[in-house]
Design an enzyme around this catalytic site. Structure first.
Site, PDB file in Angstrom:
ATOM      1  CG  HIS A 141       6.499   6.678  -3.237  1.00 30.76           C
ATOM      2  ND1 HIS A 141       5.663   7.767  -3.080  1.00 30.76           N
ATOM      3  CD2 HIS A 141       5.718   5.704  -3.784  1.00 30.76           C
ATOM      4  CE1 HIS A 141       4.438   7.452  -3.485  1.00 30.76           C
ATOM      5  NE2 HIS A 141       4.439   6.206  -3.925  1.00 30.76           N
ATOM      6  CD  GLU A 142       7.026   2.712  -5.712  1.00 31.57           C
ATOM      7  OE1 GLU A 142       6.139   2.024  -5.164  1.00 31.57           O
ATOM      8  OE2 GLU A 142       6.771   3.665  -6.464  1.00 31.57           O
ATOM      9  CG  HIS A 173       3.576   2.031  -1.778  1.00 30.67           C
ATOM     10  ND1 HIS A 173       2.477   2.622  -1.216  1.00 30.67           N
ATOM     11  CD2 HIS A 173       3.835   2.738  -2.917  1.00 30.67           C
ATOM     12  CE1 HIS A 173       2.092   3.647  -1.980  1.00 30.67           C
ATOM     13  NE2 HIS A 173       2.909   3.734  -3.013  1.00 30.67           N
TER      14      HIS A 173
END
Ligand code: ARG
Ligand code: ZN
Ligand code: CA
Length: 310
Positions: free
Chosen positions: A228-229, A232
Site C-alpha cells: 500500500h505505501e 503511495h
C-alpha cells in the site's frame, strides 16, 4: 534541482528481479505526512510539477493489452530498522520476505490473486487487475560508505539511520521500519523522489515473518502495508481521494468510494454509485482481503516511474 527517481534508482541496480518469476482504528498516515511536506520550502511547487507531468504522460500511455514483462523496471530497496530489537539475521529474513511479497503483489503473482479471479466477473466485470512490470530487489552492491556494508551484503541496517530520510541512501527506495504508534501501520510521501526518502512501516506490519522477538500482527500479516505505501510512493492516492462521493483518485478504473473499507467484506456493496473495489491494495481492508491493483493503478505507477526518467 530536478528530481529523477529512476535515474537515481537505476544506478544502484544490483541483482535479479525475483518474485517476478514465480516462484479499526488503523489509519493511513500518508495524508498528514503529505500536508507536512507541502509546508516545506519549495516542496509544493516541485510536487505539483511532478503530478502535472504524470497526468500528461498518462494521457500518452496505454498499457492495456501489454504483453510480457520482458524488460522490468527494477527498483533497488534498502531496509532500515530503527529501535527494533532484532539481530541482523532476523532483519535480513524480514527484509527478504517483505521484498518478495511486494514483488508478488506488484506482478499479480500473489497466491491469493485466485480470490480476485473468483469474484471479479460477478462484482467488477469491467475492472481488470494490473500486472506491473516494476519489481524490487533488496540491494546488494555499491552501498554508501559508513554503514559497514560491502558488495554482496544486503542493504539492511539496524539503528544506523533515524527518521524518514537519509541523503546517504539516495537512489534507493528506503523502508524505515520502526514503531509508529497511534494505530498507524505505515505512511509514505505521495510521489516519492528517490533522493533519500522512502516509506515508513511499523515492525509488526512489515512482512510476514516473526523472528528475534518481533511478532507480526495477526491481521496485517502479509506485508501489504508496504504494498500500500509503495503505491503511495509511486503516486497512488486512496480510492476515496479526499473523501466523499465527489472525490477523485485520478485513476479511471477505480470506482469512487466515500471513505475507507475495513475488515473483510467478501461480497459486493455500494456506497456511491458502483461496487466498491475493496480488494485494492490502496484501500484499508485486512491484509488477507486486499489482493490486487487495478490496471489503471498500475498504469499510473509505471507512468510515474518512467516519466521521471526524462
Ligand atoms: N497507510 C495505511 C495505514 O497506515 C496502511 C493500510 C494498509 N492496509 C493493510 N491492510 N495493510 O494504516
Ligand atoms: Zn494510505
Ligand atoms: Ca477512480
Amino acid at each position: 534541482m530536478k528530481t529523477s527517481l529512476l535515474i537515481g534508482l537505476l544506478s544502484l541496480l544490483s541483482g535479479a528481479c525475483w518474485g517476478q518469476n514465480p516462484q479499526n482504528s488503523h489509519r493511513c498516515g500518508t495524508d498528514s505526512v503529505q500536508a507536512l511536506l507541502m509546508g516545506l520550502p519549495g516542496y509544493e511547487e516541485a510536487w505539483r510539477d511532478r503530478m502535472e507531468l504524470l497526468e500528461d504522460n498518462i494521457e500518452a500511455t496505454d498499457i492495456s493489452n501489454r504483453g510480457e514483462c520482458n524488460n522490468p523496471l527494477i527498483i533497488p530497496v534498502a531496509v532500515h530498522f530503527q529501535g527494533v530489537a532484532i539481530d541482523q539475521a532476523c532483519a535480513t529474513d524480514m527484509a527478504l520476505d517483505q521484498v518478495e511479497r511486494l514483488n508478488l503483489d506488484f506482478a499479480g503473482t500473489n497466491a491469493d490473486i485466485a480470490a480476485w479471479n473468483a469474484i471479479q466477473g460477478q462484482i467488477w466485470p469491467a475492472i481488470n487487475n494490473g500486472e506491473s512490470c516494476i519489481c524490487f530487489c533488496l540491494a546488494s552492491l555499491n552501498h554508501p560508505a559508513g554503514f559497514g556494508l560491502g558488495n554482496g551484503d544486503y542493504a539492511v541496517t539496524i539503528d544506523q539511520t533515524a527518521g524518514d530520510n537519509d541523503a546517504a541512501w539516495s537512489g534507493y527506495l528506503n523502508f524505515w521500519v520502526r514503531e509508529i504508534g497511534g494505530g498507524t501501520l505505515g505512511y509514505s510521501p505521495l510521489g516519492g523522489t528517490g533522493n533519500g526518502d522512502g516509506v515508513t512501516c511499523g515492525p509488526s506490519f512489515f512482512g510476514s515473518v516473526s523472528c528475534g522477538g518481533n511478532a507480526i500482527d495477526g491481521t496485517y500479516n502479509l506485508g501489504r502495508t508496504i504494498t500500500h505505501e509503495v503505491g503511495h510512493y509511486l503516486s497512488l492516492e486512496h480510492p476515496w481521494g479526499g473523501g466523499g462521493c465527489a472525490s477523485n483518485d485520478f485513476v479511471n478504473d477505480t470506482p469512487v468510494t466515500d471513505g475507507p473499507t475495513f475488515g473483510c467484506p467478501a461480497q459486493e456493496f455500494i456506497n456511491c454509485t458502483d461496487p466498491v473495489l475493496w480488494p485494492s491494495y490502496m484501500d484499508y481492508c485486512d491484509d488477507q482481503c486486499m489482493f490486487m491493483f487495478s490496471q489503471g493503478q498500475v498504469e499510473r505507477m509505471e507512468t510515474y516511474v518512467n516519466g521521471s526518467l526524462t
